[in-house]
Design an enzyme around this catalytic site. Structure first.
Site, PDB file in Angstrom:
ATOM      1  N   GLU A  25      -5.815 -14.869   2.905  1.00 17.33           N
ATOM      2  CA  GLU A  25      -5.078 -14.514   1.630  1.00 17.33           C
ATOM      3  C   GLU A  25      -4.408 -15.871   1.139  1.00 17.33           C
ATOM      4  OE1 GLU A  25      -2.100 -11.150   2.657  1.00 17.33           O
ATOM      5  OE2 GLU A  25      -3.943 -10.368   3.565  1.00 17.33           O
ATOM      6  N   HIS A  48      -1.645   6.236   6.079  1.00 13.34           N
ATOM      7  CA  HIS A  48      -1.056   4.440   6.344  1.00 13.34           C
ATOM      8  C   HIS A  48      -0.998   4.386   7.839  1.00 13.34           C
ATOM      9  CE1 HIS A  48       1.358   0.907   5.965  1.00 13.34           C
ATOM     10  NE2 HIS A  48      -0.132   0.457   5.522  1.00 13.34           N
ATOM     11  N   HIS A  49      -1.656   3.480   8.259  1.00 16.81           N
ATOM     12  CA  HIS A  49      -1.311   3.066   9.713  1.00 16.81           C
ATOM     13  C   HIS A  49      -1.435   1.413   9.590  1.00 16.81           C
ATOM     14  CE1 HIS A  49      -4.014   6.626  11.545  1.00 16.81           C
ATOM     15  NE2 HIS A  49      -2.618   7.018  11.337  1.00 16.81           N
ATOM     16  N   GLU A  50       0.065   1.038   9.646  1.00 18.80           N
ATOM     17  CA  GLU A  50       0.073  -0.435   9.881  1.00 18.80           C
ATOM     18  C   GLU A  50       0.386  -0.767  11.426  1.00 18.80           C
ATOM     19  OE1 GLU A  50       0.364  -3.242   7.675  1.00 18.80           O
ATOM     20  OE2 GLU A  50       0.421  -3.942   9.690  1.00 18.80           O
ATOM     21  N   HIS A  61      -6.531  -3.148   5.386  1.00 22.70           N
ATOM     22  CA  HIS A  61      -5.950  -4.271   4.921  1.00 22.70           C
ATOM     23  C   HIS A  61      -5.753  -5.367   6.133  1.00 22.70           C
ATOM     24  CE1 HIS A  61      -4.272  -3.803   0.758  1.00 22.70           C
ATOM     25  NE2 HIS A  61      -5.168  -2.705   0.934  1.00 22.70           N
ATOM     26  N   GLU A  62      -5.767  -6.577   5.733  1.00 22.99           N
ATOM     27  CA  GLU A  62      -5.768  -7.773   6.723  1.00 22.99           C
ATOM     28  C   GLU A  62      -6.965  -7.522   7.668  1.00 22.99           C
ATOM     29  OE1 GLU A  62      -2.452  -7.345   4.756  1.00 22.99           O
ATOM     30  OE2 GLU A  62      -2.440  -6.163   6.347  1.00 22.99           O
ATOM     31  N   GLU A 106      -9.041  -5.310   1.966  1.00 23.24           N
ATOM     32  CA  GLU A 106      -8.448  -6.222   1.005  1.00 23.24           C
ATOM     33  C   GLU A 106      -9.128  -7.605   1.431  1.00 23.24           C
ATOM     34  OE1 GLU A 106      -3.861  -7.382   0.836  1.00 23.24           O
ATOM     35  OE2 GLU A 106      -4.550  -7.390   2.747  1.00 23.24           O
ATOM     36  N   GLU A 154       0.011  -7.800  -4.205  1.00 20.25           N
ATOM     37  CA  GLU A 154       1.300  -7.697  -3.608  1.00 20.25           C
ATOM     38  C   GLU A 154       1.579  -9.363  -3.604  1.00 20.25           C
ATOM     39  OE1 GLU A 154       0.400  -6.651   0.310  1.00 20.25           O
ATOM     40  OE2 GLU A 154      -0.642  -8.632   0.771  1.00 20.25           O
TER      41      GLU A 154
HETATM   42  C1  NOJ Z   1       0.013  -5.738   4.011  1.00 25.24           C
HETATM   43  C2  NOJ Z   1      -0.578  -4.976   3.178  1.00 25.24           C
HETATM   44  O1  NOJ Z   1      -1.681  -5.701   2.151  1.00 25.24           O
HETATM   45  C3  NOJ Z   1       0.252  -4.222   2.072  1.00 25.24           C
HETATM   46  O2  NOJ Z   1      -0.582  -3.413   0.944  1.00 25.24           O
HETATM   47  C4  NOJ Z   1       1.165  -3.226   2.724  1.00 25.24           C
HETATM   48  O3  NOJ Z   1       2.066  -2.614   1.791  1.00 25.24           O
HETATM   49  C5  NOJ Z   1       1.804  -3.978   3.858  1.00 25.24           C
HETATM   50  N1  NOJ Z   1       1.122  -4.845   4.701  1.00 25.24           N
HETATM   51  C6  NOJ Z   1       2.489  -3.186   4.877  1.00 25.24           C
HETATM   52  O4  NOJ Z   1       1.619  -2.225   5.481  1.00 25.24           O
HETATM   53 CA    CA Z   2      -2.195  -8.035   2.726  1.00 27.93          CA
END
Ligand code: NOJ
Ligand code: CA
Length: 691
Positions: A188, A390-392, A470-471, A489, A495
């Site tokens: 990024e 969603h899984h962060e 993402h990431e 991503e 963002e």
């Molecule tokens: C980074 C992601 O790119 C973004 O889309 C997301 O909202 C945040 N992380 C939180 O998970």
């Molecule tokens: Ca990101």
């Protein structure tokens, strides 16, 4: 004599589909250096492989040297390396010209036309090891990979160096568009535009333009159970493969027999040619998942942007975004405007406190009290709208892995068919607990994580769930093999316009198509309509674009899933412009890049799947310009109504980004359109078939 036999064999290629020359009988004679060639089906690209002193290769496009003689080989921890003194021992040739289908994609049918040369390298002594190099040469570039068979003394393997180089002449006269590798912010970064000699260590796709104007992009295909390759400039012009290491410094841990990913070199006389290349997909294995009719492209809205502009929170409290009532409100909006999904972030326990630095806190099956998973999914089903999960993980992958199967099962039970995953943590800081209970820190693009990402995708497939990472690890075309890896991503997305320092500059989306997007679809999340949420001007956090450019992104940045990223109220305030986002499809019969220069502008035309309409998206960097393009991509036998969304006469991105003209024109394939684009402007067009 050896050379004569090899030459005859190569000449025979035209008539004989597959030739295997067992040169075992020859190799005893092979004291002299050999060089063998394989060319593209149109004969323009020629790869020459040489074994003088060290194995090396060279690539020419007609009269131009693209890659000068460059080293090949690799080194291991415990056994002798493949490199110095290895000789060509046998060759096998093959030619392919067929086509195959993408279940979803930027086109339905992909042509695979290439010539292949498999070379076995060995040494002239008893019990010496051998390795193979497989080259595939297409009209749009070259792929090659190492294939190391099972052999005595080489079972468990630890790779400590890959010698592969990509050497270019006149690096000072070549221009590269690149982002740094091994940095804290993963992929990024704002793109650098420099001469090649200035490049330090860069991620791939690594795109550059030679002195002659020829465009080249170095990347890899089918990155599976291996470390990602970055590019490191050893000496001026010598771009060396630099694999991202494990936490213990080893690059790759594997067993024979194994294959490296394909090292790819896409080549085109002009910039646009890179955009129309299928090389990366062609070098991936066919679909391994069987029937994937459950993988559905589509458009979505979500409880998302509000968190990025601080009007909502992921964590609990007064402005918690992910509530049952808010989700229902988004589902109403999605149903009214025909979106198939609603993404909800911040629904599960773990977001309170310092989640950013502590993924241990996430529970992937337990919702906050004000979010009722059953209620929202039942409500959505009654309206034909799905919840997008969603899984962060915040980069704690052991915590995620421990809960993964339950987490996907829970979503499956509630009809969720798509999950966005996230691995927010600094590069090099992915946390895992190893077999001995010791905490290790890994890179997002090292072998450990390459495997971890794919594991999440194959686990999700068992639940008929598609994954949007993402990431992520960079894309290398694995969507062909695992079509439920629907997007990712892997670059600066929208963002950054909310909070990035700086936000994405006007040229960002004119570089992405020629770099990041060569790898595959990106979940960029376009469509911000309120461009002045922090005030307009050049120095605020906001999208540095006009409104028309936000629309153009839907066609320019390919993804089978596209978000309408802004808050519903901002679309409700401009339904005329929103109509384009409602109309634009995300699955295509055919795509054609028709004009562009890296970092300046780009024009794409795409035809919808299951229909006759065409769409065009074009956008420009900080410079206003007028674009003229032919409509020869349209069906000759049809008439079309062009519904044009373009920058207004006085539009410019800094203080007047909203001025837009929406107009209709009847056109056919023999027409051209001339469209003025504002500074950081764009145009989006739907060509609605009339008969
Ligand atoms: C980074 C992601 O790119 C973004 O889309 C997301 O909202 C945040 N992380 C939180 O998970
Ligand atoms: Ca990101």
């Amino acid at each position: 004599m050896l050379i004569a036999i090899l030459l005859i064999a190569l000449l025979l290629e035209v008539n004989v589909k597959k030739i295997i020359i067992s040169v075992a009988l020859l190799c005893s004679l092979a004291t002299n250096a050999q060089s063998v060639k394989v060319s593209s089906p149109d004969g323009k690209i020629v790869v020459t492989i040489n074994d003088e002193q060290k194995p090396s290769y060279q690539i020419n496009l007609e009269n131009e040297t693209i890659i000068m003689p460059s080293r090949l080989g690799m080194a291991f921890k415990k056994v002798a390396s493949f490199g110095d003194g290895f000789k060509i021992q046998s060759l096998s040739k093959n030619s392919v010209n067929n086509s195959w289908q993408l279940p979803w994609g930027e086109r339905q049918t992909v042509q695979d036309n290439h010539n292949e040369l498999l070379i076995t390298f060995g040494k002239n002594r008893i019990n010496a090891n051998t390795f193979n190099l497989r080259f595939r040469v297409f009209n749009d570039g070259v792929g090659f990979r190492y294939e190391v068979p099972k052999q005595q003394g080489l079972l468990d393997v630890e790779i400590t160096n890959e010698f592969t180089e990509f050497t270019i002449a006149k690096p000072k006269q070549a221009t590269a568009w690149w982002i740094p590798a091994r940095g804290w912010n993963r992929y990024e970064y704002v793109y650098n535009t420099t001469d090649v000699e200035t490049v330090d260590r860069a991620h791939t796709p690594f795109t550059f333009k030679l002195d002659s104007g020829t465009h080249v992009s170095i990347h890899e295909a089918a990155l599976v159970d291996y470390a990602a390759m970055t590019i490191n400039q050893k000496r001026p012009g010598i771009l060396k493969a630099d694999l991202t290491p494990w936490s213990d410094g080893v690059l790759v841990k594997t067993k024979t027999d194994f294959k490296s990913p394909w090292r790819t070199i896409q080549i085109s006389k002009d910039a646009v040619g890179l955009l129309n290349s299928n090389l990366i997909l062609n070098l991936n294995e066919p679909n391994k998942l069987g029937d994937v009719s459950w993988v559905k492209p589509g458009k979505y809205v979500g409880i998302w942007w509000g968190m990025h502009i601080n009007t909502n929170t992921w964590g609990s409290g007064d402005i918690h975004g992910a509530t049952t009532s808010e989700t229902k409100r988004y589902m109403d909006f999605a149903a009214e405007h025909s979106f198939s999904g609603v993404l909800v972030e911040g629904w599960n326990i773990g977001w309170d406190g310092d989640w950013y630095n502590n993924g241990d806190v996430f529970n992937f099956t337990k919702a906050y009290d004000d979010f009722d998973l059953k209620e929202v999914t039942t409500y959505g089903a009654s309206k034909g709208v799905r919840l997008i999960g969603h899984h962060e993980t915040s980069g704690n992958v052991t915590n995620y892995r421990n809960q993964m199967s339950d987490a996907f099962a829970l979503y499956e039970q509630h009809g969720v068919t798509q999950v966005k995953t996230g691995y927010v943590t600094d590069g090099g800081d992915i946390k895992r607990i190893d077999e001995n209970g010791i905490i290790r820190k890994e890179w997002h693009d090292g072998q450990f994580m390459v495997n971890e990402y794919l594991h999440s995708v194959t686990e999700a497939a068992k639940h008929e769930i598609s994954i949007n990472t993402h990431e992520p690890i960079k894309d290398t075309g694995l969507r062909r093999t695992y079509p439920n890896w629907i997007a990712r991503e892997g670059a600066r997305g929208q963002e950054f316009n909310a909070w990035g320092t700086p936000p994405n500059p006007p040229e960002h989306t004119t570089i992405l198509p020629f770099t990041r997007m060569l790898a595959g679809p990106m979940d960029f999340t376009p469509g911000i309509f309120d461009l002045g949420f922090n005030g307009l001007g050049a120095d605020t956090n906001r999208p540095q674009t006009t409104l028309a450019k936000q629309l153009a992104l839907y066609v320019v940045l390919y993804s089978p899933i596209q978000m309408a990223a802004d808050l519903p109220k901002n679309y409700q305030a401009n339904l005329a412009a929103f109509q384009f986002i409602k109309d634009v499809p995300t699955d295509w019969q055919e795509s054609k890049a028709i004009a562009g220069e890296v970092g300046e502008y780009v024009v794409f035309a795409r035809q919808e799947r299951h229909g006759d309409d065409w769409y065009v998206g074009a956008l420009t960097d900080e410079n206003a310009r007028e674009l003229t393009f032919k409509l020869s991509f349209l069906d000759k036998n049809k008439k079309y109504q062009a519904q044009i969304y373009r920058d207004g006469k006085n539009a410019e991105w800094i203080n007047n980004p909203y001025e837009m003209i929406i107009e209709d024109k009847n056109v056919s394939f023999s027409d051209s359109l001339t469209i003025p684009l504002a500074t950081s402007g764009g145009v989006a067009i739907r060509f609605k078939a009339l008969n």
